[in-house]
Design an enzyme around this catalytic site. Structure first.
Site, short mmCIF file in Angstrom:
data_model
loop_
_atom_site.label_atom_id
_atom_site.label_comp_id
_atom_site.label_asym_id
_atom_site.label_seq_id
_atom_site.Cartn_x
_atom_site.Cartn_y
_atom_site.Cartn_z
N HIS A 1 0.85 -1.21 0.00
CA HIS A 1 0.00 0.00 0.00
C HIS A 1 0.88 1.25 0.00
CE1 HIS A 1 -2.96 3.00 1.46
NE2 HIS A 1 -3.84 2.20 0.92
N PHE A 2 1.31 1.72 -0.98
CA PHE A 2 1.29 1.28 -2.37
C PHE A 2 2.69 0.82 -2.73
CE2 PHE A 2 -2.14 4.39 -1.99
CZ PHE A 2 -3.20 3.68 -2.48
#
Length: 154
Positions: free
Chosen positions: A45-46
């Site tokens: 993430h991410f």
């Protein structure tokens, strides 16, 4: 003394988001947490550009701003006589309403401040804010919750 309350939190290891409690009384709480760069949620993430997920920001706000204060109120005796904190007690969210204003990156320290709106009939409602180290508002919301007593089976 304020940090002793951390031992009562029902979270362990990778899901405990409280490092320090700096202020704590019947009207509110202030505490902080530094996000660990190696935390499990940053891996995806991410990918390549890690950002703290909103649900983790909400969890940090809830642990410091609602659960710590709720446990303190239960243990301190500033509550209704029929509600008690005992073995098998655990916090439950009943509602949140949060607005986000800034991103939180790995390694950042955040400060959470909570002000009690009310605590009655076993329900705690607070206005909770999160700021970064630059004192910029990261998120703000209204959090409500209750302490439930679980039946402990032997």
């Amino acid at each position: 003394m304020k940090n002793d309350i951390i031992a009562y939190l029902p979270y362990k290891s990778s899901f405990l988001f409280v490092d320090n409690i700096t202020e704590l009384d019947a009207d509110g709480v202030t505490g902080d947490y530094t996000l660990r760069k190696e935390s499990f949620f940053y891996e995806d993430h991410f990918a390549g550009n890690p950002v703290t997920p909103g649900v983790i920001i909400i969890e940090i706000m809830a642990q410091i701003g609602l659960v710590v204060l709720g446990i303190f109120l239960m243990l301190d005796g500033d509550h209704e006589k029929e509600i008690t904190m005992g073995e098998g007690s655990f916090p439950l969210f009943t509602s949140t309403d949060v607005s986000f204003f800034k991103m939180v990156l790995p390694g950042e320290k955040v400060v959470v401040t909570s002000k009690k709106q009310y605590f009655r009939f076993g329900k705690l409602k607070c206005v909770v804010e999160m700021h970064n180290e630059a004192a910029e508002l990261v998120a703000k919301g209204i959090f409500s919750g209750i302490i439930k007593n679980a039946l402990v089976k032997n």
